[in-house]
Design a protein around this motif. Sequence first.
Motif, PDB file in Angstrom:
ATOM      1  N   LEU A   1     -13.463  -0.691  -2.540  1.00  0.00           N
ATOM      2  CA  LEU A   1     -13.917   0.089  -3.594  1.00  0.00           C
ATOM      3  C   LEU A   1     -13.549  -0.469  -5.220  1.00  0.00           C
ATOM      4  O   LEU A   1     -12.584  -1.321  -5.147  1.00  0.00           O
ATOM      5  CB  LEU A   1     -12.933   1.702  -3.739  1.00  0.00           C
ATOM      6  CG  LEU A   1     -13.492   2.288  -2.700  1.00  0.00           C
ATOM      7  CD1 LEU A   1     -12.595   3.778  -2.379  1.00  0.00           C
ATOM      8  CD2 LEU A   1     -15.028   2.867  -2.655  1.00  0.00           C
TER       9      LEU A   1
ATOM     10  N   MET B   1       0.935  -1.240  -0.174  1.00  0.00           N
ATOM     11  CA  MET B   1       0.033  -0.004  -0.006  1.00  0.00           C
ATOM     12  C   MET B   1       0.767   0.995  -0.028  1.00  0.00           C
ATOM     13  O   MET B   1       0.684   2.347  -0.688  1.00  0.00           O
ATOM     14  CB  MET B   1      -0.815   0.036   1.423  1.00  0.00           C
ATOM     15  CG  MET B   1      -1.950  -1.095   1.352  1.00  0.00           C
ATOM     16  SD  MET B   1      -3.414  -0.402   0.300  1.00  0.00           S
ATOM     17  CE  MET B   1      -4.023   0.636   1.289  1.00  0.00           C
TER      18      MET B   1
ATOM     19  N   GLN C   1      -8.919  -2.672  -1.070  1.00  0.00           N
ATOM     20  CA  GLN C   1      -8.580  -2.841   0.485  1.00  0.00           C
ATOM     21  C   GLN C   1      -9.599  -1.976   1.236  1.00  0.00           C
ATOM     22  O   GLN C   1     -10.095  -2.118   2.297  1.00  0.00           O
ATOM     23  CB  GLN C   1      -7.244  -2.458   0.748  1.00  0.00           C
ATOM     24  CG  GLN C   1      -6.154  -3.171   0.519  1.00  0.00           C
ATOM     25  CD  GLN C   1      -6.352  -4.875   1.306  1.00  0.00           C
ATOM     26  OE1 GLN C   1      -7.085  -4.810   2.410  1.00  0.00           O
ATOM     27  NE2 GLN C   1      -6.089  -6.008   0.459  1.00  0.00           N
ATOM     28  N   TYR C   2      -9.918  -0.907   0.493  1.00  0.00           N
ATOM     29  CA  TYR C   2     -11.108   0.122   1.087  1.00  0.00           C
ATOM     30  C   TYR C   2     -12.583  -0.338   0.625  1.00  0.00           C
ATOM     31  O   TYR C   2     -13.534   0.607   0.628  1.00  0.00           O
ATOM     32  CB  TYR C   2     -10.903   1.488   0.635  1.00  0.00           C
ATOM     33  CG  TYR C   2      -9.520   1.898   1.506  1.00  0.00           C
ATOM     34  CD1 TYR C   2      -9.276   2.196   2.771  1.00  0.00           C
ATOM     35  CD2 TYR C   2      -8.277   2.039   0.575  1.00  0.00           C
ATOM     36  CE1 TYR C   2      -8.296   2.561   3.254  1.00  0.00           C
ATOM     37  CE2 TYR C   2      -7.268   2.713   1.019  1.00  0.00           C
ATOM     38  CZ  TYR C   2      -7.216   2.913   2.378  1.00  0.00           C
ATOM     39  OH  TYR C   2      -5.927   3.239   3.018  1.00  0.00           O
TER      40      TYR C   2
ATOM     41  N   TYR D   1      -8.936   6.047   8.975  1.00  0.00           N
ATOM     42  CA  TYR D   1      -9.613   5.131   7.868  1.00  0.00           C
ATOM     43  C   TYR D   1      -8.672   4.801   6.603  1.00  0.00           C
ATOM     44  O   TYR D   1      -8.587   3.721   5.974  1.00  0.00           O
ATOM     45  CB  TYR D   1     -10.661   6.211   7.166  1.00  0.00           C
ATOM     46  CG  TYR D   1     -11.712   5.229   6.527  1.00  0.00           C
ATOM     47  CD1 TYR D   1     -12.699   4.570   6.986  1.00  0.00           C
ATOM     48  CD2 TYR D   1     -11.689   5.446   5.063  1.00  0.00           C
ATOM     49  CE1 TYR D   1     -13.599   3.728   6.275  1.00  0.00           C
ATOM     50  CE2 TYR D   1     -12.581   4.843   4.116  1.00  0.00           C
ATOM     51  CZ  TYR D   1     -13.578   3.962   4.748  1.00  0.00           C
ATOM     52  OH  TYR D   1     -14.387   3.315   3.999  1.00  0.00           O
TER      53      TYR D   1
ATOM     54  N   GLY E   1      -2.564   0.339 -11.507  1.00  0.00           N
ATOM     55  CA  GLY E   1      -1.772   0.259 -10.191  1.00  0.00           C
ATOM     56  C   GLY E   1      -2.679   0.445  -9.107  1.00  0.00           C
ATOM     57  O   GLY E   1      -1.901   0.445  -7.837  1.00  0.00           O
ATOM     58  N   THR E   2      -3.869   0.945  -9.064  1.00  0.00           N
ATOM     59  CA  THR E   2      -4.685   1.253  -7.865  1.00  0.00           C
ATOM     60  C   THR E   2      -5.592   0.122  -7.397  1.00  0.00           C
ATOM     61  O   THR E   2      -6.130   0.408  -6.444  1.00  0.00           O
ATOM     62  CB  THR E   2      -5.174   2.690  -8.187  1.00  0.00           C
ATOM     63  OG1 THR E   2      -5.981   2.731  -8.846  1.00  0.00           O
ATOM     64  CG2 THR E   2      -4.443   3.846  -8.182  1.00  0.00           C
TER      65      THR E   2
ATOM     66  N   MET F   1      -5.228  -1.330  -4.025  1.00  0.00           N
ATOM     67  CA  MET F   1      -5.417  -0.432  -2.905  1.00  0.00           C
ATOM     68  C   MET F   1      -6.836  -0.176  -2.679  1.00  0.00           C
ATOM     69  O   MET F   1      -7.278  -0.209  -1.616  1.00  0.00           O
ATOM     70  CB  MET F   1      -4.282   0.576  -3.389  1.00  0.00           C
ATOM     71  CG  MET F   1      -4.605   1.639  -1.887  1.00  0.00           C
ATOM     72  SD  MET F   1      -3.430   3.316  -2.397  1.00  0.00           S
ATOM     73  CE  MET F   1      -4.594   4.278  -2.570  1.00  0.00           C
TER      74      MET F   1
ATOM     75  N   ALA G   1       2.126   1.821  -3.455  1.00  0.00           N
ATOM     76  CA  ALA G   1       1.225   2.121  -4.222  1.00  0.00           C
ATOM     77  C   ALA G   1       0.724   3.577  -3.971  1.00  0.00           C
ATOM     78  O   ALA G   1       0.754   4.367  -5.012  1.00  0.00           O
ATOM     79  CB  ALA G   1       0.071   1.422  -4.094  1.00  0.00           C
TER      80      ALA G   1
ATOM     81  N   ILE H   1       1.108   6.668  -6.628  1.00  0.00           N
ATOM     82  CA  ILE H   1      -0.070   7.580  -7.276  1.00  0.00           C
ATOM     83  C   ILE H   1       0.351   8.930  -6.811  1.00  0.00           C
ATOM     84  O   ILE H   1       0.076   9.789  -7.715  1.00  0.00           O
ATOM     85  CB  ILE H   1      -1.398   7.196  -6.314  1.00  0.00           C
ATOM     86  CG1 ILE H   1      -1.639   5.896  -6.656  1.00  0.00           C
ATOM     87  CG2 ILE H   1      -2.526   8.178  -6.443  1.00  0.00           C
ATOM     88  CD1 ILE H   1      -2.920   5.237  -5.787  1.00  0.00           C
TER      89      ILE H   1
END
Lengths: 229, 407, 412
Positions: free
Chosen positions: C365, B256, C362-363, B357, C355-356, C359, B259, B263
């Motif tokens: 989405l 994470m 995990q939320y 969060y 690439g997201t 991630m 990542a 981003i």
Amino acid sequence: MDIVKCTKVTKTYRQDTVVVRALSGASLSIQEGGFVAIAGPSGSGKTTLLNIIGGLDYADSGRVVVDGNVLTDMSQSALAHLRLHKVGFVFQAYNLIPVLSALENVEFVMLLQGVPPAERRERAKAILDDVGLGGMYDRRPAELSGGQQQRVAVARSIVSNPSIVLADEPTANLDSKTGASLLEIMQEMNEKKGVTFIFSTHDKMVMDYARRLIYLRDGRIVEDKIRNG
Amino acid sequence: MFFQLGWRNIWRNRRRTLVILTAVVIGVWSMIFLSSLMRGVADQFVSNGIKTLTGHIQVHHTGYREDPVVENSIKNPAGVEAVLTAVLPPEAQWAPRVRVNAVASNARHSTGITMVGIDPSREAGVSFIGEAITEGRYLKSDDPYGIVVGKALVKKFETKVGRKLVLMSQDTEGETASRAFRIVGVYRAEMQATEKQFAFVSMPAAQQMLNLSHGISEVAVLLAEHGQAMQVANTLRAELSADEYEVNTWQELLPMGSAIMKIYDWFIFIWFLVVFIAMGFGIVNTTLMAVFERVREFGLLKALGMKPWWIVKEVLIESFCLLILGMVIGNAAGFVSVLAISRTGIDLSALAAGMEYWGMSRVIYPHILGQDVMMANLVVFILGLVVSLYPAIKASRFTPVEALAHT
Amino acid sequence: MSIDLKMAWRNIWRHPRRAILTMAAIAFATVLLVFMLSWQFGSYDTMINAAVKVHTGHLQVQAAGYHEQQNMHLVVPDPVSVSRLLDDIPDVAAHTARATAFSLVSSHERTYGVAVRGIDPTKEAQVTTVGQVIRQGKYLSDDDAAQALVGGLLAKNLRVGVGDELVLLGQGRDGSIAATVVQVAGIFSYGQDELDRNVIYIPLPYFQEVYSMQGAVHEVVVLGTSLEAVPRIKRSVSAELKTIDKKNKLVVLDWMELMPGLIQSIQMDLISGFIMYLILIIVVAFSILNTFLMVIFERTREFGVFMALGTTPGRLTRLLLLESTTLTLLGTAMGIVAGSLVTWYFQVHGIVISGTSEMLQQYGLPERMYPQLSTLSIAVGAGLVLAITLAAALYPALKVRRLRPVEAMRAV
């Protein structure tokens, strides 16, 4: 009756460090219906006097009365109101609003006065016809010759039925033939509508047309003579 | 000579230059300042992860990451420790750990946690726990029954320092192993989730409870810089047998974090472009105005025999002066504002639950990255000159006749 | 068209290049804002819906204090009457009851501590997505008893598959030991490690039996017809609840109270977004301020003439503002059209930021996100741009009031 009455008007300008005394105690009265030229060499205070009579500028001292209004006591916005209703201007450089057509330039003053659109249009057309520009209503200033532009300016100055029209060197940028025809038009307006015209000039021809000639030198009136047409 | 001319020319209309300069300064400032904040957020996300028991590099027994149970522990840590001592850079720190899933319970509550057996003094050099104790005390190296737990867990369990806490897990034989500990200390962490998850005991206590003898689950290594991890990990891999040991860097351990960093790389670059476009319109417009006011001047220069290229150059130099000035002030403002908040950070405690969060800390510390500063300035400078080409070329095309007709 | 408007229009096009660049700058900012706000608002909807559908529902009826302590002794003692009450409340789309207990779960080889949840298979599937994330085996049915759904990561850790047996060991509501053997009926995976590693579902009646719940549950989960209906439902439920809950032991919590992190993270995103937009628009405003300012420099003489003709300063200001407003409005309108088209395109096709996906998962989405074009995003986006650019236009328009006719006409 005196439409303009100046008493001991003085005005000095400060340009950087130099103090220029433009008017030093000029007094004069002009009667309603006059066709008056103020002459004198450049720097003699002609334009300053005209600006003060027209309410564009304040006198430092003295008293200026135009059609019963004491200009020296009036606020900027009261002066704007006076200019709108009582005074017409014609400038050496024509100074039409470049983005408006001939007709719209003339209409604009009436717009400010709140004249209804239909009447506005009609009066503007009539006056343009009077100055010999019938059929050129829709031309923009850039599409008109200097003489034509100045005729629009005259039409604009007079359409609001002012008490006086102040013309600052109106012929200076025109050749003599065009200048003469412009003066004919102004003379005609003066006679037909009874509007008082006051010129500043050092053009001999303008002086010839004037019925009264006032000479200014160093901010003072040095000569004032009535001519008989 | 050209520069003097350019410099004087931009000040011919002071107010106009000041206005467009303001646009450039605000733009550059926002590039520096906001990118440093974004880097700060990403950086802290990663640093938090690294401090929260990840470290820069971890060494495990092969298979542990797939299946983190006691069977997959490093049976003979002395060999690994010898290698670490030999190859790690001198400023690096490392700590062995026993780490297993366990159930914590007292009379009223029970929950799943991660039990971590540590070498207290070594651990303090590697993870956050050394300086996180807020009540009671830290562990001693051979504390047989002492346990340190998070504030959130203490609250949930309605307990306090001095009370008992029973941990239950599986030993190396697959048998249930349990041990009663006494809470000796309470720690606070950036995130409540951390406080609820980790309970620390001494290494011998954990080994004894789990019947591990000298075995450990992992070794965590903390280096001086995030960037060194890959290289050091490679050295370790060369020394440790791949059949027996697995060496991972934080990039692999915290996907994470990597990542988010990636981003933000993009996001920062797009922000630079967007801000540039916003000011680019102004640069073109203002330069055009300046050029059109000087039609006569340029026409005359041409009439005097100046080559079009020289006029292009002159206009570009004016833009150059403007851009450089804007960049200098913008950068300075950026650095000053970053400096101003670098000590205290931006405290987002009001939105702490929101930060949690996303797994972020509640205080953001800006972090200026050389590559961002360079990128920001390059974008403004190069694109600024590129868009100025348009008015410059326009100016070079005025003909003497046009110029004289123009008033 | 009135002369005023005509003048404004023609004045704008006196410098077509300048006008176009200025409008383009304004349009650029508008496009960006409309798109970004649609994106943000769209993703908030997705986030909230995802979270609501996975975790909490829109509302929950719980015993006071249960949400903070997760203490299994704090129960809703009579879920049947709560559910009867919910049936009569408008805007309630579905509801279900759940109970949770922390337990040890063991396979042949491994033991972990997990949250065991009792769910009503049919009703749960109407409220949350659990029925749709079964990767192996099958979802629970109402007739099942000793059957369990296990998270994918947990199944891996426990080394079990569909059909294998698990031993659950925990504590009942009455303090007794709760122990049973269940069979893995299905393996689910939300993509959220937190859930996939820590949760087991069993049928609610069986849960109540094993954990001696005496008919009680821990939460009654409510799904409304829409997010907007939530406050309304909450009011009705709170009011109705008083009739059956004389001792005031039950509370109604909405999704914002159940997930304070979610709403705060949205606030945070909004705030940081607005700071960026504000900076961007201010840069744009300074970028175009020169256009408005040049008017003063170039047309001073003309303003002198206007004043000589008797135009009041106030009227002159209005004329100028009419001009700059027209220009600004044109730019904004272009921006709205272009921004809506761009947004609409992505609303149809979606956006994947490479690439997201891991991630986002995990939320909870989806990897493909859809901006949501709305009057709100258009109004807020265009409104912000308009407000700030007009503020920039105000400066020259007010400055003109300080002009005096004689000096103005003397200007070149």
